[in-house]
Design an enzyme around this catalytic site. Structure first.
Site, PDB file in Angstrom:
ATOM      1  N   HIS A 135       0.452  -1.556   0.724  1.00 27.36           N
ATOM      2  CA  HIS A 135      -0.020  -0.131   0.033  1.00 27.36           C
ATOM      3  C   HIS A 135       1.112   1.433   0.071  1.00 27.36           C
ATOM      4  O   HIS A 135       1.022   2.014  -0.868  1.00 27.36           O
ATOM      5  CB  HIS A 135      -0.986   0.533   1.103  1.00 27.36           C
ATOM      6  CG  HIS A 135      -2.419   1.036   0.994  1.00 27.36           C
ATOM      7  ND1 HIS A 135      -2.984   1.206   1.905  1.00 27.36           N
ATOM      8  CD2 HIS A 135      -1.934   1.941   0.221  1.00 27.36           C
ATOM      9  CE1 HIS A 135      -3.334   2.252   2.607  1.00 27.36           C
ATOM     10  NE2 HIS A 135      -3.282   2.719   1.314  1.00 27.36           N
ATOM     11  N   GLU A 138       2.702   1.460  -3.224  1.00 27.93           N
ATOM     12  CA  GLU A 138       1.520   2.641  -4.338  1.00 27.93           C
ATOM     13  C   GLU A 138       1.069   3.841  -4.213  1.00 27.93           C
ATOM     14  O   GLU A 138       1.198   4.694  -5.236  1.00 27.93           O
ATOM     15  CB  GLU A 138       0.596   1.968  -4.206  1.00 27.93           C
ATOM     16  CG  GLU A 138      -0.905   2.010  -4.907  1.00 27.93           C
ATOM     17  CD  GLU A 138      -2.511   2.343  -3.956  1.00 27.93           C
ATOM     18  OE1 GLU A 138      -2.750   4.096  -3.986  1.00 27.93           O
ATOM     19  OE2 GLU A 138      -3.034   2.079  -3.176  1.00 27.93           O
ATOM     20  N   HIS A 139       1.470   4.663  -3.786  1.00 24.18           N
ATOM     21  CA  HIS A 139       1.731   6.057  -2.840  1.00 24.18           C
ATOM     22  C   HIS A 139       2.840   6.573  -3.524  1.00 24.18           C
ATOM     23  O   HIS A 139       2.284   7.271  -4.145  1.00 24.18           O
ATOM     24  CB  HIS A 139       1.397   6.290  -0.651  1.00 24.18           C
ATOM     25  CG  HIS A 139      -0.403   5.842  -0.927  1.00 24.18           C
ATOM     26  ND1 HIS A 139      -0.867   7.449  -0.509  1.00 24.18           N
ATOM     27  CD2 HIS A 139      -1.104   5.215  -0.599  1.00 24.18           C
ATOM     28  CE1 HIS A 139      -1.803   6.341  -0.099  1.00 24.18           C
ATOM     29  NE2 HIS A 139      -1.760   5.512  -0.614  1.00 24.18           N
ATOM     30  N   GLU A 236      -4.378   6.888   7.221  1.00 27.67           N
ATOM     31  CA  GLU A 236      -5.631   6.441   6.329  1.00 27.67           C
ATOM     32  C   GLU A 236      -5.720   5.182   6.739  1.00 27.67           C
ATOM     33  O   GLU A 236      -7.043   4.557   7.085  1.00 27.67           O
ATOM     34  CB  GLU A 236      -4.821   6.255   4.683  1.00 27.67           C
ATOM     35  CG  GLU A 236      -6.059   5.926   3.842  1.00 27.67           C
ATOM     36  CD  GLU A 236      -5.705   5.112   2.816  1.00 27.67           C
ATOM     37  OE1 GLU A 236      -4.055   5.273   2.323  1.00 27.67           O
ATOM     38  OE2 GLU A 236      -5.939   4.223   2.221  1.00 27.67           O
TER      39      GLU A 236
HETATM   40 ZN   LIG Z   1      -4.193   4.528   0.224  1.00 30.60          ZN
END
Ligand SMILES: [Zn+2]
Length: 1041
Positions: A135, A138-139, A236
């Site tokens: 994750h 991905e950012h 998040e």
């Molecule tokens: Zn995210």
């Protein structure tokens, strides 16, 4: 998984939490919760995209598919070899599967005469811990790359493109980067940025610290303030884990598949995220983001050769082949079932505090890579749980011991081996055993009795309808449907052949009528690999998490030397200064304002009066599907009944009508239509803030030959709705209340925006009553009532005001050959309804309204805040509307993103000029509150200073046009006028105004509306206990006990 599964999902969206949507899209916020109608007022919809899919003889009339005819298996092209070509006439497409010779990368091209072209690259990502590495990667890949070394090229491209979709997803076992656009230059530009970002990202340490995690002084300008964890993903995931829905679904997956990657939280567990190092992140990229582990997807009407050339030249030619070690082994099967118990926070919004337990039983099924098995299991899943006629609905939901199905219920293909879960939420602890017993008995009963033929027929009807009903996101939906099994090595073209699969299924069922019963035995009754999961609320749950965070912080900081602390402070200063630097985006490709069409594409609309009712007719290539919409006004409704309208809308099609029980009507809906929808409708006049239309909107569609039956269903609902069955009503009230309460943590910002605006204009006032926190609180109070009979009586009163032709208008979208027949059916339907259809000349009514200033804090036990500040505005047709709309866009990308997301660590933020006419700021999953409100204020001053570049203004325009010009499906053509009274002329005028806005205009509106003006404003905060709101007396604090 099979394609049809997602097609069905497109028809009736059930929001299972599969992906974290990481990037906010274009101008509109995509997390807006249901019940909140702010954006729907004027979903910008235009006609750039012409669907030409209605032709029956597809192969001869469709150029995109025709071009594919020149490809042959074995053919080599730009480093790829064509492996297979598959024609799928039932979906109006041809697919080409290719593999790249040197790297082994796979590519699927779907040629279809649809100009909303899609690109996606996906990698199998199988993390073996819960640090959130996939994750966070991905950012960070989106934070700058070799060819595009500027900061955050992904967000910058949102403003340099006319994309209709840009995003990135992290699933349990893959990471996907898709976009779509209707412009061919744009397609090539975006593909270049996506390819460079994913294969050649810079992955700098500061990106890792900003997006992943870092230790930093709470106030980064003050070295004496406490050292805490910060980071976008860190916050998040704190927010995501606060949603008990997501939490439960995650536990269920982790514990049903405990042997490999699925036992971990791929998004990142906040308590594990700080264990991830920058080195590990880079290593994960090297081993997973390699062509040999990649799957490319292109869709639409652009030539395949160009895509292949660009992908080969830009990326694949620079790589060789590796053996990516990302295969997910099959889960060792259990010989005994297992049980587990987990905990969540107490939900103050729960209607009954003693009923907050969730239980489900999950079964591990066959691999999703077998199309036939997967299809059978998904049909079986629908038969077991979908709709009031399903056995589990009858046994579990109608037992009235829980509020709704458990969040993970249904057939799930998000893991390599599929699973099916069944259970309830909102039950009392003592009912856990009872639910388990019901589940077992229901399976046994199904084995004994089987399913009615009509229910299987209804599912096959849905598949047929879904193939003909066109959506503008077909290409994207197809990718999402194919990827899970393709990701594990299946041939995606096998999944495309829906008709073959359906035929094989029907044949098997004919040969063995007991097929489904045998499957129930095999999958469930005789399957020891199943998990019973119970989740209970715990008083000190959030406190424990907070303590854990403090302990983790102490573990890190107790070992820090004075030198270390000094370094942390300096790093904080350094990061903040990097974030504040003016960045040069000129390395990025861009479209120009000249690429934007000057004129809208107009839609031809005809009008008729049928039986005294005004009917809008829009002839469209609808593929043999007819679309019906109607609005009936609430103007005669007494004010005190207004708050009941959402509940009325939600239950009116689900209570039974005429001679049909609610089971029977649901069955007929599934057999004959794509479902009957009723929603509240509010619209502000384009010319005046004080003129408002309140109504309910009815919507349905069906295959042409079912039109009579569709209107027969509406007929029964209008004439003989059954609003008496209090048991049925109780079930529906509980489900509604629980749904709404659940939506708070995912859509908190939209509730905050609604509350902040609620005192600023009539339309916002009504929006708050019908879809804001007011409605949430109201429904909660209803769900708490012992006797619901009085509420049913209120709904009967609502029915008497709205279910007649008196205040009604209708719209039909149908194909050229069927419009007349559809109109005849509609006329017959209208002639049977009460009312003389006097057809009001205006649906709008004047609403005298006094604006007031308010600051509201809804105290909720979230670990993060949702904040909004709104300023009273102007109607859509006002000459300053376009300037304010562009200014909002500019503020979002050039100021708020940097201050609130990058520096503040909130997941999202922005400003919007919506058609409710108010100028609204918001933040999403935000660790701050006072600081964010301060940023909103500074943002207005920044707008007056106008130190931004001319290029920034052009970018704001492009970004606004990418949503203004998003494609419209044939079913939605003409709806802007029908719903919002915005004619093509008004819309063309708005377009010209947008194009013509200058810097001076933006400075002027910033001054007169946002800074100096005498405009009223409102503020709202959803979030935990807060010192600021406690200490400032102007805040009103709402707290649920
Ligand atoms: Zn995210």
């Amino acid at each position: 998984m099979c394609v049809y599964f997602v097609l069905l999902k497109m028809l009736k969206t059930t929001n299972k939490n599969v992906f974290r949507v990481v990037r906010e899209l274009n101008e509109n916020v995509k997390h807006l919760g249901k019940g909140y109608t702010f954006h729907n007022k004027l979903r910008p919809s235009n006609n750039r995209c012409n669907f030409r899919l209605y032709t029956a003889n597809f192969a001869s009339a469709v150029p995109a598919i025709k071009r594919i005819e020149s490809f042959k298996p074995g053919q080599q092209i730009h480093g790829f070899t064509v492996q297979k070509i598959v024609e799928v006439p039932e979906l109006y497409l041809s697919a080409v599967k290719l593999s790249h010779d040197a790297t082994g990368a796979e590519l699927l091209h779907v040629a279809r005469d649809d100009c909303n072209n899609v690109f996606s690259v996906a990698f199998r990502t199988t993390p073996m811990d819960s640090t959130g590495v996939s994750h966070i990667l991905e950012h960070t890949t989106l934070c700058g790359s070799e060819k595009y070394p500027c900061r955050d090229p992904f967000f910058k491209m949102l403003n340099r493109s006319l994309s209709t979709f840009m995003n990135a997803f992290t699933g349990s076992d893959y990471t996907a980067y898709p976009f779509s656009t209707q412009n061919s230059t744009d397609f090539s530009n975006l593909m270049s940025v996506y390819l460079d970002a994913t294969f050649f990202p810079k992955l700098q340490q500061q990106d890792f610290r900003q997006e992943g995690w870092r230790l930093e002084n709470e106030n980064n300008q003050d070295s004496t303030s406490p050292i805490i964890f910060k980071g976008v993903v860190y916050n998040e995931m704190k927010g995501a884990m606060a949603s008990s829905d997501s939490l439960f679904a995650m536990h269920s997956q982790n514990k049903l598949l405990p042997n490999h990657t699925y036992s971990h939280n791929s998004g990142g567990d906040p308590s594990c995220i700080p264990d991830l190092t920058w080195q590990q992140l880079k290593q994960f990229h090297a081993s997973h983001y390699h062509p040999s582990n990649a799957r490319f997807y292109t869709y639409g009407d652009l030539p395949l050769e160009d895509n292949l050339r660009q992908i080969n030249e830009q990326v694949l030619s620079r790589f060789g082949k590796i053996q990516p070690d990302t295969t997910v082994p099959d889960e060792p099967r259990w010989t005994e079932p297992r049980e587990a118990e987990v905990y969540c926070a107490v939900d103050p919004m729960a209607a009954d505090p003693n009923k907050q337990t969730t239980i489900s039983v999950s079964y591990l099924l066959a691999s999703i890579t077998d199309p036939f098995e997967s299809f059978t299991a998904s049909v079986l899943g629908s038969l077991l749980v979908s709709g009031p006629t399903s056995p589990f609905y009858k046994a579990l939901i109608e037992a009235n011991i829980g509020s709704d199905y458990a969040p993970n219920v249904g057939y799930d293909t998000s893991t390599k081996e599929a699973s099916f879960s069944i259970g309830l939420q909102g039950i009392a602890n003592e009912n856990v055993a009872k639910v388990k017993e019901i589940i077992k008995k229901t399976f046994q009963q199904v084995v004994k009795e089987g399913f009615e033929d009509q229910r299987i027929e209804a599912i096959l009807h849905k598949i047929e309808l879904s193939q003909k009903h066109q959506t503008t996101s077909f290409g994207l939906g197809l990718m999402m449907a194919l990827l899970p099994s393709w990701n594990h090595g299946s041939d995606p073209t096998d999944q495309l052949k829906i008709n073959e699969i359906v035929t094989a299924f029907k044949r098997s069922l004919e040969e063995n009528p007991a097929l489904l019963q045998e499957k129930v035995k095999e999958y469930f009754l005789n399957n020891p690999h199943h998990l019973t999961l119970v989740m209970k609320p715990q008083e000190d749950y959030q406190q424990n998490l907070d303590d854990l965070e403090i302990k983790k912080t102490n573990d890190f900081s107790s070992n820090l030397s004075v030198e270390d602390k000094k370094k942390i402070f300096e790093d904080g200063i350094q990061l903040a200064s990097e974030q504040s630097k003016v960045d040069d985006p000129s390395c990025l490709p861009t479209l120009a304002i000249s690429d934007v069409d000057r004129n809208i594409m107009r839609t031809t609309i005809d009008y008729q009066i049928l039986n005294g009712v005004s009917v809008q007719q829009c002839i469209q290539p609808t593929n043999g599907v007819v679309y019906f919409n109607a609005i009936t006004s609430l103007h005669t409704l007494p004010n005190d009944l207004l708050i009941y309208v959402p509940l009325f809308s939600s239950v009116i099609t689900q209570m039974g009508a005429g001679n049909m029980s609610f089971h029977e009507i649901s069955q007929q809906e599934d057999l004959k239509t794509g479902g009957l929808g009723v929603h509240t409708h509010i619209c502000q006049h384009p010319d005046s803030i004080h003129k408002v239309e309140k109504g309910i909107m009815l919507s349905s569609y069906c295959l042409d030959n079912n039109t009579e039956e569709m209107f027969k269903l509406w007929h029964d609902i209008f004439l003989r709705p059954k609003l008496e069955d209090v048991d049925r009503f109780t079930t529906l009230v509980r489900m509604n209340a629980s749904d709404l309460a659940m939506s708070l943590s995912n859509s908190g910002h939209s509730y905050a925006m609604s509350a902040a605006q609620s005192h600023l204009s009539p339309v916002s006032h009504f929006n708050e009553i019908l879809g804001g926190m007011k409605q949430v609180m109201f429904l909660k109070s209803i769900a708490e009532l012992k006797d619901l009979n009085p509420v049913l009586q209120k709904l009967q009163q609502v029915a008497s005001h709205v279910l007649c032709t008196e205040n009604m208008r209708c719209a039909l979208n149908a194909s050229p050959i069927f419009m007349d027949t559809a109109s005849l059916h509609l006329e017959r339907f209208l002639s049977q309804l009460p009312g003389d259809g006097a057809g009001q000349t205006s649906f709008m009514q004047e609403n005298p309204f006094t604006t007031t200033k308010q600051k509201l804090h809804y105290e909720l036990p979230f670990p993060v805040n949702y904040i909004s500040h709104a300023i009273e505005g102007i109607p859509f047709n006002h000459e300053d509307f376009a300037s304010l709309r562009l200014l909002a866009r500019l503020m979002s990308t050039k100021f708020l993103h940097r201050e609130i997301r990058e520096k503040g660590g909130a997941y999202g933020s922005g400003a919007l000029m919506g058609t409710s006419g108010n100028f609204t700021f918001y933040s999403y999953r935000d660790p701050n509150s006072e600081k964010t409100l301060d940023a909103f204020k500074k943002c207005c001053e920044w707008a007056v200073d106008a130190s931004y570049l001319d290029q920034d203004i052009d970018e704001a325009k492009l970004s606004v046009f990418s949503s203004v010009d998003s494609p419209t499906a044939p079913s939605s053509k003409g709806m802007r006028h029908f719903k919002n009274h915005v004619s093509d002329d008004v819309y063309q005028n708005h377009r010209q105004q947008l194009l013509g806005v200058t810097r001076d205009d933006m400075v002027r509106v910033a001054k007169s509306y946002l800074v100096n003006g005498d405009k009223m404003n409102g503020t709202a905060l959803l979030g935990p206990d807060n010192e600021m709101t406690k200490n400032e007396h102007s805040w009103i604090i709402h707290k649920e006990e």
